[in-house]
Design an enzyme around this catalytic site. Structure first.
Site, PDB file in Angstrom:
ATOM      1  N   CYS A   2       0.903  -1.150   0.000  1.00  0.00           N
ATOM      2  CA  CYS A   2       0.000   0.000   0.000  1.00  0.00           C
ATOM      3  C   CYS A   2       0.937   1.193   0.000  1.00  0.00           C
ATOM      4  O   CYS A   2       2.128   1.027   0.234  1.00  0.00           O
ATOM      5  CB  CYS A   2      -0.812   0.097   1.294  1.00  0.00           C
ATOM      6  SG  CYS A   2      -2.028  -1.207   1.504  1.00  0.00           S
ATOM      7  N   ARG A  27       1.935   1.223  -5.813  1.00  0.00           N
ATOM      8  CA  ARG A  27       1.967   0.316  -4.664  1.00  0.00           C
ATOM      9  C   ARG A  27       0.600  -0.317  -4.381  1.00  0.00           C
ATOM     10  O   ARG A  27       0.468  -1.185  -3.518  1.00  0.00           O
ATOM     11  CB  ARG A  27       2.431   1.071  -3.419  1.00  0.00           C
ATOM     12  CG  ARG A  27       3.767   1.764  -3.585  1.00  0.00           C
ATOM     13  CD  ARG A  27       4.172   2.448  -2.305  1.00  0.00           C
ATOM     14  NE  ARG A  27       4.381   1.481  -1.256  1.00  0.00           N
ATOM     15  CZ  ARG A  27       5.500   0.817  -1.047  1.00  0.00           C
ATOM     16  NH1 ARG A  27       6.534   1.026  -1.810  1.00  0.00           N
ATOM     17  NH2 ARG A  27       5.597  -0.056  -0.062  1.00  0.00           N
ATOM     18  N   TRP A  76      -3.817  -1.690  -1.478  1.00  0.00           N
ATOM     19  CA  TRP A  76      -3.874  -2.980  -2.182  1.00  0.00           C
ATOM     20  C   TRP A  76      -4.393  -3.952  -1.133  1.00  0.00           C
ATOM     21  O   TRP A  76      -3.705  -4.261  -0.163  1.00  0.00           O
ATOM     22  CB  TRP A  76      -2.480  -3.386  -2.672  1.00  0.00           C
ATOM     23  CG  TRP A  76      -2.487  -4.639  -3.483  1.00  0.00           C
ATOM     24  CD1 TRP A  76      -2.777  -4.750  -4.806  1.00  0.00           C
ATOM     25  CD2 TRP A  76      -2.192  -5.963  -3.029  1.00  0.00           C
ATOM     26  NE1 TRP A  76      -2.674  -6.064  -5.201  1.00  0.00           N
ATOM     27  CE2 TRP A  76      -2.322  -6.835  -4.134  1.00  0.00           C
ATOM     28  CE3 TRP A  76      -1.833  -6.511  -1.792  1.00  0.00           C
ATOM     29  CZ2 TRP A  76      -2.105  -8.205  -4.051  1.00  0.00           C
ATOM     30  CZ3 TRP A  76      -1.624  -7.875  -1.710  1.00  0.00           C
ATOM     31  CH2 TRP A  76      -1.758  -8.706  -2.830  1.00  0.00           C
ATOM     32  N   ASN A 102       0.724   0.482   6.181  1.00  0.00           N
ATOM     33  CA  ASN A 102       1.153  -0.404   5.100  1.00  0.00           C
ATOM     34  C   ASN A 102       1.815  -1.609   5.746  1.00  0.00           C
ATOM     35  O   ASN A 102       2.752  -1.443   6.521  1.00  0.00           O
ATOM     36  CB  ASN A 102       2.161   0.338   4.204  1.00  0.00           C
ATOM     37  CG  ASN A 102       2.840  -0.583   3.203  1.00  0.00           C
ATOM     38  OD1 ASN A 102       2.260  -1.559   2.767  1.00  0.00           O
ATOM     39  ND2 ASN A 102       4.066  -0.261   2.836  1.00  0.00           N
ATOM     40  N   GLY A 103       1.294  -2.789   5.480  1.00  0.00           N
ATOM     41  CA  GLY A 103       1.882  -3.993   6.076  1.00  0.00           C
ATOM     42  C   GLY A 103       0.782  -4.924   6.543  1.00  0.00           C
ATOM     43  O   GLY A 103      -0.370  -4.812   6.120  1.00  0.00           O
ATOM     44  N   GLU A 493       8.880 -15.188 -19.227  1.00  0.00           N
ATOM     45  CA  GLU A 493       8.713 -13.754 -18.989  1.00  0.00           C
ATOM     46  C   GLU A 493       7.723 -13.145 -19.991  1.00  0.00           C
ATOM     47  O   GLU A 493       6.887 -12.318 -19.621  1.00  0.00           O
ATOM     48  CB  GLU A 493      10.092 -13.072 -19.062  1.00  0.00           C
ATOM     49  CG  GLU A 493      10.100 -11.555 -18.929  1.00  0.00           C
ATOM     50  CD  GLU A 493       9.567 -11.028 -17.608  1.00  0.00           C
ATOM     51  OE1 GLU A 493       9.276 -11.815 -16.694  1.00  0.00           O
ATOM     52  OE2 GLU A 493       9.394  -9.808 -17.503  1.00  0.00           O
ATOM     53  N   LYS A 497       4.306 -11.229 -18.926  1.00  0.00           N
ATOM     54  CA  LYS A 497       3.991  -9.854 -19.345  1.00  0.00           C
ATOM     55  C   LYS A 497       2.598  -9.794 -19.941  1.00  0.00           C
ATOM     56  O   LYS A 497       1.805  -8.913 -19.621  1.00  0.00           O
ATOM     57  CB  LYS A 497       4.993  -9.333 -20.381  1.00  0.00           C
ATOM     58  CG  LYS A 497       6.387  -8.980 -19.924  1.00  0.00           C
ATOM     59  CD  LYS A 497       6.477  -7.807 -18.985  1.00  0.00           C
ATOM     60  CE  LYS A 497       6.260  -8.197 -17.564  1.00  0.00           C
ATOM     61  NZ  LYS A 497       7.377  -8.464 -16.715  1.00  0.00           N
ATOM     62  N   GLU A 500      -0.321 -10.500 -17.269  1.00  0.00           N
ATOM     63  CA  GLU A 500      -0.545  -9.533 -16.197  1.00  0.00           C
ATOM     64  C   GLU A 500      -1.148  -8.217 -16.678  1.00  0.00           C
ATOM     65  O   GLU A 500      -1.837  -7.558 -15.913  1.00  0.00           O
ATOM     66  CB  GLU A 500       0.720  -9.293 -15.361  1.00  0.00           C
ATOM     67  CG  GLU A 500       1.804  -8.511 -16.029  1.00  0.00           C
ATOM     68  CD  GLU A 500       3.017  -8.298 -15.124  1.00  0.00           C
ATOM     69  OE1 GLU A 500       2.861  -8.062 -13.931  1.00  0.00           O
ATOM     70  OE2 GLU A 500       4.142  -8.346 -15.657  1.00  0.00           O
ATOM     71  N   HIS A 516       4.650 -33.094 -24.158  1.00  0.00           N
ATOM     72  CA  HIS A 516       4.260 -33.896 -23.001  1.00  0.00           C
ATOM     73  C   HIS A 516       2.960 -33.395 -22.378  1.00  0.00           C
ATOM     74  O   HIS A 516       2.674 -33.676 -21.227  1.00  0.00           O
ATOM     75  CB  HIS A 516       5.390 -33.898 -21.968  1.00  0.00           C
ATOM     76  CG  HIS A 516       6.654 -34.494 -22.511  1.00  0.00           C
ATOM     77  ND1 HIS A 516       6.832 -35.839 -22.680  1.00  0.00           N
ATOM     78  CD2 HIS A 516       7.782 -33.896 -22.992  1.00  0.00           C
ATOM     79  CE1 HIS A 516       8.025 -36.068 -23.210  1.00  0.00           C
ATOM     80  NE2 HIS A 516       8.617 -34.905 -23.414  1.00  0.00           N
ATOM     81  N   LYS A 615       3.003  -2.860  -7.585  1.00  0.00           N
ATOM     82  CA  LYS A 615       4.404  -2.955  -8.004  1.00  0.00           C
ATOM     83  C   LYS A 615       5.248  -3.779  -7.041  1.00  0.00           C
ATOM     84  O   LYS A 615       6.014  -4.623  -7.457  1.00  0.00           O
ATOM     85  CB  LYS A 615       4.968  -1.538  -8.132  1.00  0.00           C
ATOM     86  CG  LYS A 615       6.396  -1.471  -8.627  1.00  0.00           C
ATOM     87  CD  LYS A 615       6.465  -1.715 -10.100  1.00  0.00           C
ATOM     88  CE  LYS A 615       7.873  -1.779 -10.628  1.00  0.00           C
ATOM     89  NZ  LYS A 615       7.942  -2.586 -11.843  1.00  0.00           N
TER      90      LYS A 615
HETATM   91  O1  M6R Z   1      10.595  -6.023  -6.661  1.00  0.00           O
HETATM   92  P1  M6R Z   1      10.793  -7.458  -6.998  1.00  0.00           P
HETATM   93  O2  M6R Z   1      11.720  -7.673  -8.125  1.00  0.00           O
HETATM   94  O3  M6R Z   1      11.208  -8.281  -5.803  1.00  0.00           O
HETATM   95  O4  M6R Z   1       9.371  -7.971  -7.442  1.00  0.00           O
HETATM   96  C1  M6R Z   1       9.126  -9.313  -7.724  1.00  0.00           C
HETATM   97  C2  M6R Z   1       7.830  -9.483  -8.483  1.00  0.00           C
HETATM   98  O5  M6R Z   1       6.761  -9.066  -7.709  1.00  0.00           O
HETATM   99  C3  M6R Z   1       7.842  -8.697  -9.796  1.00  0.00           C
HETATM  100  O6  M6R Z   1       8.943  -9.047 -10.574  1.00  0.00           O
HETATM  101  C4  M6R Z   1       6.564  -8.943 -10.608  1.00  0.00           C
HETATM  102  O7  M6R Z   1       6.484 -10.280 -10.994  1.00  0.00           O
HETATM  103  C5  M6R Z   1       6.596  -8.031 -11.815  1.00  0.00           C
HETATM  104  N1  M6R Z   1       6.035  -6.770 -11.509  1.00  0.00           N
HETATM  105  C6  M6R Z   1       5.939  -8.610 -13.001  1.00  0.00           C
HETATM  106  O8  M6R Z   1       6.058  -7.777 -14.102  1.00  0.00           O
END
Ligand code: M6R
Length: 620
Positions: A2, A27, A76, A102-103, A493, A497, A500, A516, A615
């Site tokens: 958050c 956040r 969040w 936040n937490g 990856e 992308k 998400e 498989h 994020k």
């Molecule tokens: O800040 P971090 O690299 O530790 O974050 C890890 C994941 O939450 C982050 O890479 C997430 O998968 C990406 N935002 C995806 O695009």
């Protein structure tokens, strides 16, 4: 996860809080709220949705948000659905105390039962409402000052927090505290700025204090900062640093979305990652790589028995590429672990084992716990982080920053290529120390690395091809991404992308593994993206493409510019410059980032703020 924000000073708080919250939305953005205080009066407004919603409603209802003290929050959801009851700030039963948090308070349930038995009533489902009432309970029962009640209450808490609390009868004081979640304090003469991230106050001040875990601060109007230890109230000396943020880096400029800006920034961000670390080879001098954190721990790397790389999400994909590079170039056995799994295992680690933690934000909760476990088990912990002074960066034995600059789009792009760049440098240095690569190969790869920013620039020019392909496939329900060897993590990856930000189901698979199981999915409706540049497994990839074609799947192939064979087989080709196998991911991921962006854009999604995400994931 958050974003929290606060202001205490002589200016109107509301615009500072509102603009600050907009910068913290990466956040979390499912609900937000602001409370502003003036004398003994206050105005509190909360709503479901993004900060823009909050702003619109406050102006629509003509709510007067006047006052020089205020707190705000963008959420969040962890406990309770996103709505205006669960949104912060939360208010205590007597309507006196206002809290943002936040937490996660892990023992909130037990505390809630005790408070309920003492007559407290709860409107929301949040742990935060429990905390604000605990503080009120402790304060009233023992007739304590706000700061003392906060301190004693926090000593009863299990979990993570960064908080700011105001007593409406004395808005000349804000108490803040931190454990686990980040908290920065901007300091100017006669004013304080509180935030989860200093990007939200950098236009006002560059003097910043990063609270450390277990610290609290009492901010009083027109008085000096009072910094204390939560455990024993011991007074501490604040260490104020100068913020090194370039304002341009945190603005969108002419781009519609941060993600697109960040994709296009990659030639620069990779150059920044290499700067000062790769001594450019030329006719007269040999290339040389130097990273302080490795140089000063040379023996540890030379004698390492094993390396475990721990990360989440995109950083985990970069780790898989790291595994390939380190085993190939430095010949050290490598394991890659999800931080969320590693933290609950009993890893066999000792002094001769290295754990590399990779995190853009440096504050991912699972990665932090993995780091702590690795240290407890006696391993040497090396960090690869982007955010300077983040928790992970501060708590590893040694590390290397990625220097990618602030990444604001929720979907990681430039931090991924920067992480791979660091991992390549690292593998080359260790390989050289351990004599597991020849000088010729080392020199060749140094030269190739130097050429990467230019090659990424060239690759970015394929935007029109990507737009055309995106038009054709933006309405499908499923995508498959296939690659082999070092390009397999790139397939993962690419799929991440796409799903998400566009909400299209996508899977990444090792190309040969598809027969498989996943091959059952193939029909004329499913596009399959092949990472099919010229690597050692090129011929095998051709075989895999044939298998998909035979089942009428649509082939989108990423190929090298001089490719002939696959170009004749594929339905669509995306041409990228040729580069050594080891450096392939730095190039091949670029079209996949653009493809995901274009498809999400055409579907009308909010690319920077995909649903359900944030994020940094600062909760378990
Ligand atoms: O800040 P971090 O690299 O530790 O974050 C890890 C994941 O939450 C982050 O890479 C997430 O998968 C990406 N935002 C995806 O695009």
């Amino acid at each position: 996860m958050c974003g929290i924000i606060g202001y205490l000073g002589y200016r109107e708080a509301y615009p500072i809080l509102l603009n600050g919250l907009k910068k913290l939305e990466y956040r979390g953005y499912d609900s937000s709220g602001i409370a502003v205080f003036r004398k003994r009066k206050y105005n509190l407004y909360k709503t479901k949705g993004k900060v823009n919603e909050l702003e619109k409603k406050i102006s629509f209802y003509k709510i007067k948000m006047k006052g020089n003290t205020g707190i705000g929050h963008t959420r969040w959801a962890t406990h309770g659905i996103p709505d205006n009851i669960n949104a912060h700030p939360h208010v205590s039963n007597s309507n006196e105390l206002f809290l943002i948090h936040n937490g996660i308070i892990e023992n909130y349930h037990a505390i809630k039962i005790i408070l309920s038995k003492n007559g407290f009533i709860f409107k929301s489902k949040t742990d935060t409402e429990v905390l604000v009432n605990l503080i009120e309970f402790v304060q009233k029962k023992n007739k304590l000052s706000l700061e003392e009640a906060v301190r004693i209450s926090l000593n009863e808490i299990v979990g993570a927090y960064s908080i700011a609390i105001v007593d409406k009868s004395n808005p000349e004081i804000i108490v803040i505290a931190k454990l686990g979640s980040p908290l920065a304090l901007g300091i100017n003469e006669r004013e304080f700025f509180i935030s989860s991230d200093p990007v939200s106050f950098v236009n006002y001040t560059k003097n910043v204090l990063y609270l450390r875990d277990g610290e609290m601060a009492i901010l009083r109007k027109d008085k000096d900062l009072d910094l204390r230890k939560i455990r024993d109230n011991h007074k501490l000396n604040p260490i104020i640093k100068e913020l090194q943020i370039n304002l341009k880096e945190i603005e969108k400029g002419n781009y519609k979305y941060f993600m697109l800006k960040e994709i296009y920034e990659q030639p620069k961000s990779i150059r920044d990652t290499l700067r000062g670390r790769l001594l450019i080879p030329n006719k007269n001098i040999d290339g040389l790589i130097c990273i302080d954190g490795i140089e000063s721990n040379k023996d540890i790397f030379i004698n390492a028995k094993s390396i475990t790389i721990v990360a989440c999400g995109t950083s985990w994909h970069a780790s898989l590429i790291g595994e390939y590079l380190l085993e190939e170039l430095a010949r050290i056995p490598v394991e890659v672990e999800y931080a969320s799994e590693f933290r609950y295992r009993k890893p066999i680690l000792g002094k001769k084992d290295i754990v590399i933690v990779i995190s853009q934000s440096g504050e991912t909760a699972d990665t932090i716990e993995a780091l702590k476990l690795a240290k407890k088990r006696g391993a040497f912990v090396f960090g690869i982080c982007n955010v300077v002074s983040s928790y992970i960066a501060r708590n590893v034995d040694a590390g290397a920053y990625t220097h990618a600059g602030p990444e604001i789009g929720v979907a990681s792009t430039k931090s991924f290529t920067a992480q791979i760049t660091v991992l390549t440098l690292l593998s080359l240095i260790i390989g050289k120390y351990r004599s597991t690569i020849t000088n010729n190969r080392y020199q060749y790869l140094c030269k190739e690395l130097k050429s990467i920013p230019e090659k990424v620039s060239q690759t970015l020019k394929i935007d029109d091809t990507i737009k055309n392909i995106s038009q054709l496939y933006c309405h499908v329900n499923n995508f498959l991404y296939l690659g082999r060897g070092i390009n397999f993590p790139v397939a993962l990856e690419g799929a991440l992308k796409l799903k998400e930000i566009s909400y299209i189901h996508a899977e990444g698979y090792p190309a040969a593994e598809m027969k498989h199981g996943p091959i059952a999915l193939i029909d004329e409706k499913i596009p399959v993206v092949f990472l099919s540049t010229k690597t050692g497994q090129y011929k095998k990839i051709i075989g895999n493409i044939e298998e998909i074609k035979a089942r009428k799947g649509k082939i989108i192939a990423i190929v090298n510019e001089d490719d002939i064979q696959i170009s004749m087989l594929a339905d669509h080709i995306i041409k990228v410059p040729k580069i050594s196998e080891e450096l392939n991911p730095l190039i091949t991921v670029i079209p996949l980032q653009l493809l995901a962006y274009q498809i999400a854009f055409l579907r009308g999604e909010n690319v920077d703020q995909p649903r359900n995400l944030a994020k940094s994931v600062t909760v378990e």
